[in-house]
Design a protein around this motif. Structure first.
Motif, PDB file in Angstrom:
ATOM      1  N   ASN A  27      63.853  24.615  51.850  1.00 43.84           N
ATOM      2  CA  ASN A  27      62.690  24.517  52.711  1.00 43.84           C
ATOM      3  C   ASN A  27      62.534  25.778  53.546  1.00 43.84           C
ATOM      4  N   VAL A  28      63.649  26.324  54.024  1.00 46.30           N
ATOM      5  CA  VAL A  28      63.606  27.575  54.783  1.00 46.30           C
ATOM      6  C   VAL A  28      63.088  28.701  53.909  1.00 46.30           C
ATOM      7  N   ILE A  29      63.600  28.725  52.664  1.00 48.41           N
ATOM      8  CA  ILE A  29      63.143  29.762  51.731  1.00 48.41           C
ATOM      9  C   ILE A  29      61.641  29.631  51.494  1.00 48.41           C
ATOM     10  N   ALA A  30      61.198  28.353  51.268  1.00 48.05           N
ATOM     11  CA  ALA A  30      59.775  28.137  51.003  1.00 48.05           C
ATOM     12  C   ALA A  30      58.932  28.533  52.200  1.00 48.05           C
ATOM     13  N   THR A  31      59.437  28.213  53.411  1.00 44.19           N
ATOM     14  CA  THR A  31      58.675  28.506  54.616  1.00 44.19           C
ATOM     15  C   THR A  31      58.524  30.001  54.819  1.00 44.19           C
ATOM     16  N   ASN A  32      59.568  30.767  54.475  1.00 43.79           N
ATOM     17  CA  ASN A  32      59.560  32.201  54.708  1.00 43.79           C
ATOM     18  C   ASN A  32      59.198  32.992  53.454  1.00 43.79           C
ATOM     19  N   SER A  33      58.756  32.290  52.394  1.00 40.07           N
ATOM     20  CA  SER A  33      58.457  32.977  51.146  1.00 40.07           C
ATOM     21  C   SER A  33      57.129  33.720  51.244  1.00 40.07           C
ATOM     22  N   VAL A  34      56.792  34.332  50.128  1.00 37.82           N
ATOM     23  CA  VAL A  34      55.558  35.100  50.074  1.00 37.82           C
ATOM     24  C   VAL A  34      54.368  34.207  50.403  1.00 37.82           C
ATOM     25  N   ALA A  35      53.450  34.694  51.196  1.00 36.05           N
ATOM     26  CA  ALA A  35      52.289  33.914  51.589  1.00 36.05           C
ATOM     27  C   ALA A  35      51.445  33.575  50.363  1.00 36.05           C
ATOM     28  N   GLN A  36      50.693  32.484  50.483  1.00 37.90           N
ATOM     29  CA  GLN A  36      49.857  32.053  49.383  1.00 37.90           C
ATOM     30  C   GLN A  36      48.413  31.990  49.837  1.00 37.90           C
ATOM     31  N   ALA A  37      47.499  32.246  48.899  1.00 37.54           N
ATOM     32  CA  ALA A  37      46.091  32.320  49.266  1.00 37.54           C
ATOM     33  C   ALA A  37      45.246  31.655  48.208  1.00 37.54           C
ATOM     34  N   ARG A  38      44.004  31.369  48.564  1.00 40.04           N
ATOM     35  CA  ARG A  38      43.029  30.821  47.637  1.00 40.04           C
ATOM     36  C   ARG A  38      42.301  31.986  46.964  1.00 40.04           C
ATOM     37  N   PHE A  39      42.112  31.895  45.672  1.00 40.24           N
ATOM     38  CA  PHE A  39      41.440  32.933  44.905  1.00 40.24           C
ATOM     39  C   PHE A  39      40.238  32.298  44.219  1.00 40.24           C
ATOM     40  N   GLU A  40      39.030  32.843  44.488  1.00 36.84           N
ATOM     41  CA  GLU A  40      37.830  32.237  43.938  1.00 36.84           C
ATOM     42  C   GLU A  40      36.810  33.307  43.590  1.00 36.84           C
ATOM     43  N   GLY A  41      35.764  32.911  42.861  1.00 33.52           N
ATOM     44  CA  GLY A  41      34.743  33.863  42.474  1.00 33.52           C
ATOM     45  C   GLY A  41      33.658  33.213  41.650  1.00 33.52           C
ATOM     46  N   LYS A  42      32.818  34.056  41.060  1.00 32.79           N
ATOM     47  CA  LYS A  42      31.691  33.562  40.270  1.00 32.79           C
ATOM     48  C   LYS A  42      31.471  34.481  39.080  1.00 32.79           C
ATOM     49  N   VAL A  43      31.138  33.875  37.933  1.00 35.84           N
ATOM     50  CA  VAL A  43      30.904  34.606  36.698  1.00 35.84           C
ATOM     51  C   VAL A  43      29.445  34.433  36.293  1.00 35.84           C
ATOM     52  N   VAL A  44      28.758  35.557  36.040  1.00 35.32           N
ATOM     53  CA  VAL A  44      27.339  35.519  35.675  1.00 35.32           C
ATOM     54  C   VAL A  44      27.101  36.455  34.500  1.00 35.32           C
ATOM     55  N   ASP A  45      25.896  36.360  33.913  1.00 32.62           N
ATOM     56  CA  ASP A  45      25.416  37.344  32.948  1.00 32.62           C
ATOM     57  C   ASP A  45      24.044  37.809  33.398  1.00 32.62           C
ATOM     58  N   THR A 108      30.326  40.120  36.071  1.00 37.64           N
ATOM     59  CA  THR A 108      29.163  40.045  35.188  1.00 37.64           C
ATOM     60  C   THR A 108      29.624  40.316  33.759  1.00 37.64           C
ATOM     61  N   LEU A 109      29.421  39.350  32.879  1.00 38.68           N
ATOM     62  CA  LEU A 109      29.825  39.485  31.480  1.00 38.68           C
ATOM     63  C   LEU A 109      28.666  40.028  30.651  1.00 38.68           C
ATOM     64  N   GLN A 110      29.012  40.832  29.647  1.00 33.36           N
ATOM     65  CA  GLN A 110      28.019  41.379  28.728  1.00 33.36           C
ATOM     66  C   GLN A 110      28.083  40.621  27.406  1.00 33.36           C
ATOM     67  N   SER A 111      26.928  40.183  26.896  1.00 34.85           N
ATOM     68  CA  SER A 111      26.887  39.433  25.644  1.00 34.85           C
ATOM     69  C   SER A 111      27.153  40.338  24.460  1.00 34.85           C
ATOM     70  N   VAL A 112      27.765  39.771  23.426  1.00 36.20           N
ATOM     71  CA  VAL A 112      28.064  40.493  22.192  1.00 36.20           C
ATOM     72  C   VAL A 112      27.714  39.600  21.017  1.00 36.20           C
ATOM     73  N   ASP A 113      27.823  40.169  19.816  1.00 37.68           N
ATOM     74  CA  ASP A 113      27.503  39.413  18.611  1.00 37.68           C
ATOM     75  C   ASP A 113      28.703  38.699  18.030  1.00 37.68           C
ATOM     76  N   HIS A 114      29.887  38.865  18.656  1.00 36.89           N
ATOM     77  CA  HIS A 114      31.078  38.204  18.131  1.00 36.89           C
ATOM     78  C   HIS A 114      31.869  37.661  19.311  1.00 36.89           C
TER      79      HIS A 114
END
Length: 795
Positions: A27-45, A108-114
């Motif tokens: 528990n001590v290790i977990a408490t003092n471990s590397v911080a954790q964060a939320r990672f979010e975003g959006k994908v469009v074309d 932003t994703l680019q469309s392709v034929d494959h």
């Protein structure tokens, strides 16, 4: 019998207490471990949001799909640098280097034929991949139910085509009925490894739901990676794995003085090269629920059904090195104690007979890929001895009300001579799995499983050979089994068609001493081998549906305890021969856009010769015999509908018509397979509400209904079955003792998260209307019960 108390728990749970001591430092290790964060975003074309795009983080092996508006999010990602792949069908994938914590990501994703199919697949969860496999499987995502005070038995019984036989309360013997097959026709695995070596110490009836990531139930053909000799399917319990430091603990208290506890710890170093962890759980119950035995005709409480069980495993290893993708060394141990209230049926009652089982199990698992990941190796090894003790020395007889009648003429309850048996079952298990990607569209797989088993023991009151007077148990009985599998998985038509072709070789040999009718010793050496073949095809109709067909010529070898007995109620039978079965499965799965509706329909055919069944041998004992030839068809369907954003409904039913043939008995010819339900159904409603008492709280409520149509304890002539359509209503024209009546069970409850997802309170009432519930041998199970479960997770 003395009731369990919390002081007993503190005194007996030595393994759990040691691990709890470790908790402080972790528990001590977990408490003092590397911080954790939320990672979010959006994908469009260029036209707007891209729905259902794959976002995959390489370093932690996690992936998600974007929602309908192109948004995605990951929670609790440790700070650091990561490689993120964003891909979707018809678009060029993007690979980004991201440092977390990071601002909201816009891609932003680019469309392709494959398309790059392999990247799309990478973003799917293992659960989704199992569901979409050509090999038919029902996948129970246990994460959904981990905070409920539910058992794996209940979750399995809510699945189409699956019923679990449980001969009593917590800790009693269980077996699965799967599309008409049952007992040892179904094989059991833990993380892909055959788990016979764990005996009764680890099985789906004892493992708490929150110990598992998911449960895979295969119907018919087994994947090459499992490599078992199943006749009608298999169950693979996939244990929970974490990519980050974590702690998970739970405690459940319930009716009949039932207590269940779990503790899981996992700690990797910051470079994710070294890891250690622990998995432990505990089960206890008095099982003193009320029953009405047929031979007593009064309602009484069980008085000799206490069960106590501990399981613990510590493990550690390395991963992502030049010489190993993963090397994992584990040391597990379990101890189990059971008071036996009755035998395989409720025609007799015991008041002192007890049994005990324990073992220490070292394991080693090594994984490595070669040639730019074209070749993959997975090797597992273990060796252990399971010790079984049973005590039956009472001089007298008990009645169902607990009364006792002394008698000097007997020395036990299960037999007049009694028992003080001490039996050792020694195991050595080796499983080697290799795959080779010979072409982007073709993969070869091979699996080799070898199990060596020896049984030896002593019982001063047990059976002896008449001529020599030697204890039968004292002479070692040896059993070796080998199953070799090879398969080819191929993709055609831009992966719309998938085919998996599998061939198997089975072999077992037995060395034992049997007795003639006169009691003389006879050395027995038995060798048997068989071949099998199977094929599974999946054809994708469109993005929302596919069909699959599987066919198999399967073999199931007799197990060591079926041949030698189990030192308890099952006596030996060295005349058993392998079962053989021809199985066919056909299925269709549809999921609507937005995944608001899902429908799955399956049909199956079985033709089985020399089916091994557990049948009564006399008034007390059972033994396994090749008694039945069975054929028949079945049909099952499962529907899930999201009625409202906060409300989901699910329903399924199974009908199977399996009948005996070539019986040599005109009365029993074409009769239904005994002890096997032929129609059962489930309904369920699940809803959630937020912000009831606080801004972060969540309430999840549910109701489940289960129905099992009446079926038969012993074979009956077809003319005595109900006259209704498929026998779905009406009564059979037989006496009540041969009939297991209709059963309906209602379960309701809720899970409340008062602050966040880390802490949960689960409340449940099972068998709300206190209906009578029976197993396949008409042993009465528990009535209404109440359950409270507390769960805490720290990451």
């Amino acid at each position: 019998m003395r009731a369990f108390s919390f002081s007993d728990f503190r005194q007996r749970a030595s393994t759990l207490l040691v691990l709890l001591t470790m908790l402080t430092s972790v528990n001590v290790i977990a408490t003092n471990s590397v911080a954790q964060a939320r990672f979010e975003g959006k994908v469009v074309d260029s036209d707007g949001p891209v729905a259902f795009a794959s976002v995959f983080i390489k370093e932690i092996g996690k992936g998600v799909l974007t929602n309908e508006v192109g948004e995605f999010s990951f929670s609790e990602i440790p700070d650091g640098k990561y490689t993120v792949t964003i891909s979707a069908i018809g678009y060029t994938p993007q690979i980004l280097n991201v440092t977390i914590p990071a601002k909201r990501l816009a891609v932003t994703l680019q469309s392709v034929d494959h398309q790059l199919d392999e990247i799309v697949v990478e973003g799917k969860s293992d659960t989704q991949l199992a569901i979409e496999s050509p090999i038919k499987s029902a996948v129970i995502d246990t994460k959904v139910s981990a905070r409920m005070p539910s058992t794996m038995i209940e979750l399995m019984n809510r699945s189409a085509g699956v019923r679990v036989r449980q001969s009593g309360g917590l800790g009693s013997n269980t077996s699965i009925i799967l599309n008409g097959f049952q007992d040892r026709s179904i094989r059991y695995f833990r993380d892909g490894i055959p788990m016979d070596y764990l005996g009764g110490g680890y099985n789906f009836a004892l493992v708490p739901v929150n110990q598992l990531e998911r449960l895979e139930i295969y119907k018919g053909v087994l994947p090459v990676s499992l490599g078992g000799d199943a006749l009608g399917g298999g169950v693979n319990m996939v244990t929970r794995r974490s990519a980050t430091k974590s702690l998970d603990a739970s405690y459940e208290i319930a009716s009949f003085n039932t207590h269940r506890a779990t503790l899981n710890l996992y700690y990797p170093d910051t470079a994710r090269r070294f890891f250690i962890g622990a998995e432990t759980f505990f089960n206890y119950s008095d099982n003193d629920y009320s029953v009405t035995p047929e031979t007593f005709h009064k309602k009484v409480k069980l008085f000799h059904a206490q069960f106590e069980h501990y399981y613990g495993e510590v493990f550690g290893g390395v991963r992502n090195t030049s010489w190993a993708d993963e090397l994992r060394v584990g040391l597990a141990g379990f101890w189990m104690f059971r008071e036996n209230q009755n035998g395989p049926r409720m025609t007799e009652v015991f008041g002192k007979f007890t049994s005990e089982q324990y073992s220490v199990v070292p394991t080693l698992r090594y994984k490595k890929t070669f040639l730019n990941k074209k070749i993959s190796l997975d090797q597992f090894l273990e060796a252990n001895t399971i010790r079984v003790n049973q005590v039956d020395t009472v001089k007298g007889f008990y009645e169902w009300d607990g009364s006792f009648t002394p008698s000097e003429s007997v020395n036990g309850e299960t037999s007049s001579t009694g028992s003080l048996a001490k039996i050792d079952f020694s195991y050595m298990t080796s499983r080697t799995y290799v795959s080779y990607q010979v072409h982007p569209a073709h993969k070869l797989e091979a699996n080799f499983v070898y199990v060596a088993n020896k049984r030896v023991g002593v019982d001063p009151f047990g059976q002896t050979f008449t001529t020599s007077g030697r204890d039968i148990l004292s002479i070692a009985a040896k059993y070796n089994k080998m199953v070799a599998s090879i398969g080819l998985e191929s993709f055609f038509f831009n992966e719309r068609l998938t085919n998996t072709l599998i061939a198997k070789y089975y072999r077992f040999d037995v060395e034992a001493v049997d007795a003639t009718y006169q009691g003389d010793e006879v050395d027995r050496s038995i060798v048997a081998e068989r071949y099998g073949i199977g094929d599974a095809i999946k054809f994708t109709l469109n993005d929302n549906s596919f069909v699959r067909v599987g066919a198999e010529l399967a073999t199931r070898l007799p197990e060591q305890d079926e041949l030698f007995g189990d030192g308890n109620f099952h006596v030996s039978n060295l005349e058993l021969i392998p079962e053989r079965s021809t199985n066919v499965n056909v299925g269709y799965l549809f999921t609507s856009k937005g995944k608001k509706t899902a429908l799955e329909v399956n049909a199956f055919y079985r033709r089985t010769k020399n089916l091994i069944k557990n049948v009564p041998y006399n008034l007390i004992f059972n033994r396994y015999e090749n008694v039945d030839n069975v054929r028949g068809i079945g049909f099952e369907t499962d529907v899930t509908v999201i009625l409202l954003p906060w409300l989901k409904a699910n329903g399924n039913f199974t009908y199977q018509d399996f009948r005996l043939f070539d019986t040599g008995n005109d009365l029993l010819e074409d009769s239904r397979l005994r002890n096997t339900p032929y129609f059962y159904a489930n309904l369920g409603l699940q809803g959630n509400a937020k912000h009831l008492l606080g801004k972060n709280d969540v309430l999840e409520a549910y109701w489940f209904f289960s129905f099992v149509r009446e079926y038969y304890f012993a074979p009956i002539a077809k003319e005595f079955e109900p006259d209704s359509f498929l026998g779905l209503w009406g009564r059979a024209k037989i006496n009540a003792p041969n009939l297991i009546p209709d059963q309906t069970i209602h379960t309701t409850g809720f899970t409340y998260y008062p602050f966040d997802q880390n802490f949960a309170i689960g409340v449940q009432m099972k068998n709300v209307f206190d209906a009578k519930v029976y197993d396949n041998f008409k042993i009465q199970n528990a009535g209404r019960s109440f359950h409270l479960k507390l769960t805490y997770t720290l990451k």
